[in-house]
Design an enzyme around this catalytic site. Structure first.
Site, mmCIF file in Angstrom:
data_model
loop_
_atom_site.group_PDB
_atom_site.id
_atom_site.type_symbol
_atom_site.label_atom_id
_atom_site.label_comp_id
_atom_site.label_asym_id
_atom_site.label_seq_id
_atom_site.Cartn_x
_atom_site.Cartn_y
_atom_site.Cartn_z
ATOM 1 N N PRO A 9 69.528 43.996 35.552
ATOM 2 C CA PRO A 9 68.408 43.692 34.661
ATOM 3 C C PRO A 9 67.978 44.835 33.751
ATOM 4 C CG PRO A 9 67.659 43.907 36.929
ATOM 5 C CD PRO A 9 69.165 43.877 36.963
ATOM 6 N N ASN A 10 67.639 44.446 32.538
ATOM 7 C CA ASN A 10 67.089 45.336 31.501
ATOM 8 C C ASN A 10 68.113 46.273 30.864
ATOM 9 O OD1 ASN A 10 64.311 44.422 31.692
ATOM 10 N ND2 ASN A 10 64.333 45.371 33.716
ATOM 11 N N ARG A 17 64.805 50.403 25.344
ATOM 12 C CA ARG A 17 64.025 50.786 26.537
ATOM 13 C C ARG A 17 64.138 52.298 26.791
ATOM 14 N NH1 ARG A 17 67.168 49.665 32.250
ATOM 15 N NH2 ARG A 17 65.141 50.112 33.117
ATOM 16 N N TYR A 22 67.315 56.653 29.017
ATOM 17 C CA TYR A 22 68.581 55.921 29.006
ATOM 18 C C TYR A 22 69.422 56.124 27.744
ATOM 19 C CZ TYR A 22 66.338 53.658 32.982
ATOM 20 O OH TYR A 22 65.720 53.422 34.184
ATOM 21 N N ASN A 73 76.202 48.593 38.117
ATOM 22 C CA ASN A 73 74.907 49.247 37.937
ATOM 23 C C ASN A 73 73.882 48.148 38.218
ATOM 24 O OD1 ASN A 73 72.512 50.390 37.215
ATOM 25 N ND2 ASN A 73 73.250 51.270 35.298
ATOM 26 N N ALA A 76 67.328 47.834 38.513
ATOM 27 C CA ALA A 76 66.176 47.822 39.436
ATOM 28 C C ALA A 76 66.515 47.187 40.788
ATOM 29 C CB ALA A 76 65.008 47.090 38.794
ATOM 30 N N GLU A 97 79.253 52.400 42.516
ATOM 31 C CA GLU A 97 77.898 52.241 41.961
ATOM 32 C C GLU A 97 77.685 53.268 40.848
ATOM 33 O OE1 GLU A 97 75.080 53.294 44.969
ATOM 34 O OE2 GLU A 97 73.335 52.687 43.775
ATOM 35 N N HIS A 99 74.741 54.750 37.874
ATOM 36 C CA HIS A 99 73.415 54.778 37.238
ATOM 37 C C HIS A 99 73.477 55.720 36.051
ATOM 38 C CE1 HIS A 99 71.720 52.505 40.491
ATOM 39 N NE2 HIS A 99 72.431 53.266 41.309
ATOM 40 N N ARG A 106 64.065 61.130 40.120
ATOM 41 C CA ARG A 106 63.003 60.353 39.460
ATOM 42 C C ARG A 106 61.931 59.947 40.499
ATOM 43 N NH1 ARG A 106 65.567 55.880 35.769
ATOM 44 N NH2 ARG A 106 63.370 55.749 35.151
HETATM 45 C C1 DQA Z 1 69.231 52.570 36.485
HETATM 46 C C2 DQA Z 1 68.175 53.258 37.350
HETATM 47 C C3 DQA Z 1 67.243 52.222 37.986
HETATM 48 O O1 DQA Z 1 66.270 52.867 38.798
HETATM 49 C C4 DQA Z 1 66.526 51.434 36.911
HETATM 50 O O2 DQA Z 1 65.722 50.430 37.489
HETATM 51 C C5 DQA Z 1 67.446 50.874 35.888
HETATM 52 C C6 DQA Z 1 68.594 51.659 35.437
HETATM 53 C C7 DQA Z 1 70.101 53.593 35.717
HETATM 54 O O3 DQA Z 1 71.128 53.187 35.203
HETATM 55 O O4 DQA Z 1 69.745 54.771 35.630
HETATM 56 O O5 DQA Z 1 67.192 49.811 35.334
HETATM 57 O O6 DQA Z 1 70.085 51.810 37.320
#
Ligand code: DQA
Length: 139
Positions: A9-10, A17, A22, A73, A76, A97, A99, A106
């Site tokens: 998501p997002n 964002r 990011y 990835n 959240a 995985e 990120h 963080r």
């Molecule tokens: C994320 C880190 C997560 O905590 C966050 O909710 C994201 C992006 C990252 O790619 O750094 O949406 O996965």
């Protein structure tokens, strides 16, 4: 290898964002980066993005018997989703995985990852390049 890359998501909001965290490049640029990195490494990739936990569970289940590796990835859902962890355990497909940001430096709630419990490797804080490192795991 035949790989499935899942973004949660997002991540489709990249570029808009929190660009200080990011980056300024958009999601389309990330997808292009993943495609060209995979081609360079000789992998075939399918890209999937969803804002919905159940859709991510569905795509992991349907990867069984089809894909040799997963790069994910979970965004959240990293920090909340037992369902995604269980789906990855169920299919038993080697998973890396990724990120974009370094979740270990963080907020407290980002420090725990359910997916890390099953991931062969976790790559954090390298931005787009993290996806290439994840694809390299399968080389
Ligand atoms: C994320 C880190 C997560 O905590 C966050 O909710 C994201 C992006 C990252 O790619 O750094 O949406 O996965």
């Amino acid at each position: 290898m035949k790989l499935l890359v899942i973004n949660g998501p997002n991540l489709n909001m990249l570029g808009i964002r929190e660009p200080d965290i990011y980056g300024k490049q958009d999601f389309h640029a990330l997808e292009e980066y993943i495609r060209s990195s995979a081609a360079e490494l000789g992998h075939s990739v399918t890209l999937f993005q969803s804002n919905h936990e159940g859709e991510i569970v569905d795509v992991i289940q349907s990867a069984y018997g089809v894909y040799e590796g997963i790069v994910i990835n979970p965004a959240a859902y990293t920090h909340t989703s037992v369902a995604i962890l269980d789906a990855l355990k169920a299919v038993g497909i080697p998973t890396v995985e990724v990120h974009l940001s370094d979740i270990s430096t963080r907020e407290e709630f980002r420090k725990h990852s359910f997916v890390s419990m099953v991931a062969k490797k976790t790559v954090c804080g390298l931005g787009f390049e993290g996806y290439k490192k994840a694809l390299e795991y399968f080389s």
